[in-house]
Every structure is written in structure tokens, then in C-alpha cells.
Design an enzyme around this catalytic site. Sequence first.
Site, short mmCIF file in Angstrom:
data_model
loop_
_atom_site.label_atom_id
_atom_site.label_comp_id
_atom_site.label_asym_id
_atom_site.label_seq_id
_atom_site.Cartn_x
_atom_site.Cartn_y
_atom_site.Cartn_z
N TYR A 1 0.58 -1.18 0.13
CA TYR A 1 0.15 -0.14 -0.40
C TYR A 1 0.70 1.39 0.44
O TYR A 1 0.32 2.26 -0.14
CB TYR A 1 -1.14 -0.09 1.62
CG TYR A 1 -2.23 -1.64 0.65
CD1 TYR A 1 -2.81 -0.75 0.24
CD2 TYR A 1 -1.48 -2.02 1.61
CE1 TYR A 1 -3.58 -2.31 -0.21
CE2 TYR A 1 -2.83 -3.49 1.66
CZ TYR A 1 -4.00 -3.34 0.31
OH TYR A 1 -4.68 -4.19 -0.47
N PHE B 1 -11.25 -3.02 11.43
CA PHE B 1 -12.36 -2.72 10.35
C PHE B 1 -11.77 -3.91 9.24
O PHE B 1 -10.26 -4.20 9.20
CB PHE B 1 -13.52 -1.78 10.11
CG PHE B 1 -11.82 -1.04 10.28
CD1 PHE B 1 -11.44 -0.16 10.65
CD2 PHE B 1 -11.32 -0.50 8.02
CE1 PHE B 1 -10.35 1.21 10.68
CE2 PHE B 1 -11.04 0.74 8.14
CZ PHE B 1 -10.40 1.29 9.04
C1 LIG Z 1 -3.40 -7.80 -2.34
C2 LIG Z 1 -4.45 -8.34 -3.35
C3 LIG Z 1 -5.89 -7.26 -3.35
C4 LIG Z 1 -3.60 -7.70 -4.67
O1 LIG Z 1 -4.62 -8.00 -5.70
P1 LIG Z 1 -4.21 -7.51 -7.42
O2 LIG Z 1 -5.65 -7.85 -8.66
O3 LIG Z 1 -3.41 -8.77 -7.88
O4 LIG Z 1 -3.12 -6.02 -7.09
P2 LIG Z 1 -2.65 -5.62 -8.36
O5 LIG Z 1 -2.12 -6.32 -9.67
O6 LIG Z 1 -3.46 -4.72 -9.02
O7 LIG Z 1 -1.38 -5.21 -8.27
C5 LIG Z 1 -1.36 -3.68 -7.43
C6 LIG Z 1 0.08 -3.30 -7.27
O8 LIG Z 1 0.40 -3.90 -6.00
C7 LIG Z 1 1.53 -4.88 -6.04
N1 LIG Z 1 1.36 -5.88 -5.78
C8 LIG Z 1 0.21 -7.08 -4.97
N2 LIG Z 1 0.10 -7.95 -4.50
C9 LIG Z 1 1.54 -7.72 -4.21
C10 LIG Z 1 1.86 -8.24 -3.13
N3 LIG Z 1 1.17 -9.56 -1.92
N4 LIG Z 1 2.84 -7.69 -2.18
C11 LIG Z 1 3.70 -7.20 -3.22
N5 LIG Z 1 3.19 -6.27 -3.69
C12 LIG Z 1 1.85 -6.49 -4.06
C13 LIG Z 1 1.63 -4.93 -7.64
O9 LIG Z 1 2.78 -6.21 -8.38
C14 LIG Z 1 1.11 -4.02 -8.68
O10 LIG Z 1 2.29 -2.90 -8.27
P3 LIG Z 1 2.28 -1.92 -9.41
O11 LIG Z 1 0.64 -1.66 -9.47
O12 LIG Z 1 3.10 -1.00 -9.20
O13 LIG Z 1 2.40 -2.44 -10.89
C15 LIG Z 1 -4.95 -9.63 -3.48
O14 LIG Z 1 -3.60 -10.86 -3.54
C16 LIG Z 1 -5.44 -10.27 -2.55
O15 LIG Z 1 -7.11 -9.96 -2.54
N6 LIG Z 1 -5.22 -11.41 -1.87
C17 LIG Z 1 -5.42 -11.97 -0.21
C18 LIG Z 1 -6.72 -10.55 0.27
C19 LIG Z 1 -5.67 -9.56 0.88
O16 LIG Z 1 -4.40 -10.02 0.99
N7 LIG Z 1 -6.35 -8.83 0.60
C20 LIG Z 1 -5.62 -7.31 0.71
C21 LIG Z 1 -6.17 -6.72 2.69
S1 LIG Z 1 -4.95 -5.78 3.32
#
Ligand SMILES: CC(C)(COP(=O)(O)OP(=O)(O)OC[C@H]1O[C@@H](n2cnc3c(N)ncnc32)[C@H](O)[C@@H]1OP(=O)(O)O)[C@@H](O)C(=O)NCCC(=O)NCCS
Length: 401
Positions: free
Chosen positions: A126, A401
Site C-alpha cells: 500500500y 475493520f
Molecule cells: C492483495 C490483493 C488485493 C492484490 O490484488 P491484485 O489485483 O493482484 O493487485 P494488482 O495486480 O492490482 O497489483 C497492484 C500493485 O500491487 C502490487 N502487489 C500486489 N500484491 C502484492 C503483494 N502481495 N506483495 C507486494 N506487492 C503486491 C503489484 O505488483 C502492483 O504493483 P504496481 O501497480 O505498482 O505495478 C490480492 O492479492 C488479494 O486479494 N489478496 C488476499 C486478500 C488480501 O490480502 N487483501 C488485502 C487486504 S489488506
Amino acid sequence: MTLIPGITIRSATEDDAAAIELLGDTAFGMHTGPEHGDMIRHVFPTAEAIVAVDNGSIIGHIRSTTMTLTVPDERTVEVCGIAGVSVAPTHRRRGILRAMYTEQHRRTEAAGLPLTIFTVSQGAIYGRFGYGPTIRENAVTIDRRFGEFLPSTPDPGGGTLRTVTDAADSVRAIYDRWRRLVPGAQERPNARWDMMFADPVPFRGGGTNLFAFVHPDGYALYRYHHREYGKTAVVAEMRTVTADAHAALWRALFGLELCTHIEAVLTDNDPLPYLLTDLRLVRTTSRHDGLWLRLMDVPAALNARSYRRDLDVVFAVTDPFRDASGTFALRVRDGIADCTPTDRTADIELGIDVLGSMYLGAYPARVFAAANRLRAKDSGQLRAIDEAFGAERDAELGWFF
Ligand SMILES: CC(C)(COP(=O)(O)OP(=O)(O)OC[C@H]1O[C@@H](n2cnc3c(N)ncnc32)[C@H](O)[C@@H]1OP(=O)(O)O)[C@@H](O)C(=O)NCCC(=O)NCCS
């Protein structure tokens, strides 16, 4: 709206509820169940959620609501609280989170909310969206059998045993006094209180029902767990408005003689260790960054809190995600800020995520300077910023939350 070919980003509707629940349960590895699901929908109205849809299937979700957040010193501000961020494992790393976040933050900006807060589950994602950790939590385990209070520790009494149902009105009233004092604490919606007092079995983490100690100025809610080392009282929530309430409730917890251990989550400056003859009994087992924060509008956010000393500083803020970047002059007199865009040369250069970390007073600027995440023209200015941004009380999350 199509930000990625083939994927639609739109507002959720009530018809999406079951698919959102399945996606969330899959992403977070849990079973929500009807009670928790109802609570979530009351606190975060479905119509305000955003979903990503691929060929008719929900494959991404974010929900949000407006929260009343306490900021230093005892001011409150309406902010956006984000939760339930999830993308289907079948669709990860294609930019769906980024697309949903783009839309979410567009809406938050349009609503004029100066801050967004979020309890993140992963630390590496984030910062790129302008969020910084803004609260510190220490999970502690105490071997209660060796706990002895110092002669200087107050013994004010005043704690009573109550069932959680009987304690509900007092707990709510004390929480409301507490959250107005503590940066990072939010007003708690009725549906969230109902959920806490209903204490559903799936959310007890294998422990007993909740027990309560109530003092006129504080409360402790805890449950018993059977650990490998013995029966343990796990403090689910302790809120105290006075030092006497804090001492009285900890004395009551140490009075649980058949528990070998007590577990709790403390802020960095919780006085508990200093009430005891052996401060090492309060053993930190892990540290966590309980809340992340992003400034949506730098001047509005910096004007919303107050400061502990006069200050004249020009910040150059970079924002890799939205267009909240710029150069801003912050002038503080008698705690009141006047922050405006300026053409003056910056004294301090930093990312908006770093400013987010500093916002509630828990993360000092000097640490980011040492990490080369903040560049200051002179160290005197850095000291002045840390004094001004510091808060009277440790930042603490009100409810998760
Ligand atoms: C975390 C999550 C929402 C990411 O969704 P996603 O659609 O794969 O993410 P995106 O492809 O849009 O990636 C956005 C950016 O974050 C980065 N990113 C995504 N997941 C990451 C991870 N686990 N660790 C490091 N970077 C990550 C990507 O490289 C990308 O970087 P960039 O846009 O600067 O090139 C998804 O993996 C998920 O649902 N995880 C399980 C639940 C969870 O952890 N939710 C977060 C709650 S805090």
C-alpha cells in the site's frame, strides 16, 4: 467503467452480496456466516462497495464507509475507512486492485474526505498508493504467577464483575469518552457494538465467551483460552480514561489466580510494565502496524489536526498514485494550523506515505530521515516537526475493520 480490457468496475448491488461473501471468505480464508455478514453490510452499505466483474462474475471487491476519526489533539474528522479488499486468486496481478483503488480514491476525493484509513493485511502493497503505517501495536504475554505490583502502584478499587450483556451500556459510554481522547480511535457504529455483545462462537478464536471487568472510567473484556502453557486470559479490549482505572483493571486481571498467563495488545507507552516489580514480565511477542493512513488532500488533512508547538515549514510532498502532491507551507500558531500551497523552496521533501505515517504522531520524522525517506534542510527543523506532530496520547485503533 473499464480500466482493464474485459473487466468492469462498478458499484455493488444487493444481488452481489453472496458472490462478495464467497470472494471475501476465499481471499481471507474464513467463514463469514450470516451474523457477521449482516453486521458488515450494516457498517459498510453494499451500495457504497465497488466490485470488479469479469464476464458476469465478481472477481474483485472493496467496501468503504465514512468514519469519525480522532486526530491530535482530541479533534475529530470525517474520513473514509476501506475494508474487505480482495481479488480472486484466479485473477491476481493483472491490475484489478489498482483499478478498484483508482475508482475508490476518485470517489473519496469527490466526497471531500481529507483522509483514508485502512487496516492492511500485507505490508508491501500500500505504500505505492500513498499509505503509511500510523499506529504501533505490541502483542504481549505476561506470566501472571510472578506478577507483583510496586508499592507505588495505585490500588483504587472500583472494578466490578459484570456479564457482557449487563456491562453493555457502561462499556459503550466509556468507549465513547475514550475514543474522543485517542488519536486513531473511531466512533463505533451500533451494528459493530451489537456484533461485539452477541459474541458469536465462530469469532471467539477457540476461547470462551467474553467476560467483563468494569470500572467507572474503564473496562476490560477478556476470554479464557487453553494454551500449551496453561489457562490464559486474553484481553479482547481494554479502554481506560484514567490512570486509576488502568491500575484497577490490571490488578483485577492479575487477580485471575487460576490463569498462568495474560495476553494483551499494548501501545508503546502503556504504563503496565512500570506498575510491576519486574517490567520484563510484560514480554512483547510481536509488533504490528495496526492502521495505515493516506492524506487525500494535504492542506485539508494538515489543517484538521492540531500541533504541540508553533511551526513554520515548507513540505514538498510526492504522491505516486493520485495528484495530491505539491509544495505546501504549514504555519502553526497556538496549535492551529494554516496549510496552503506555496511557491517557496521546500525545507522538507517526503512521500505522501511518510506524511501519513507521521500524521497521528506515532512515527517520528527523524526515523524516516535516517532511512532516507525524508530529506530535511537542517536537523533543527526536523526536531521542531517531531515536537509539533507528537501527540499527547499514543495512537490506537478503536475497532478493527
Ligand atoms: C492483495 C490483493 C488485493 C492484490 O490484488 P491484485 O489485483 O493482484 O493487485 P494488482 O495486480 O492490482 O497489483 C497492484 C500493485 O500491487 C502490487 N502487489 C500486489 N500484491 C502484492 C503483494 N502481495 N506483495 C507486494 N506487492 C503486491 C503489484 O505488483 C502492483 O504493483 P504496481 O501497480 O505498482 O505495478 C490480492 O492479492 C488479494 O486479494 N489478496 C488476499 C486478500 C488480501 O490480502 N487483501 C488485502 C487486504 S489488506
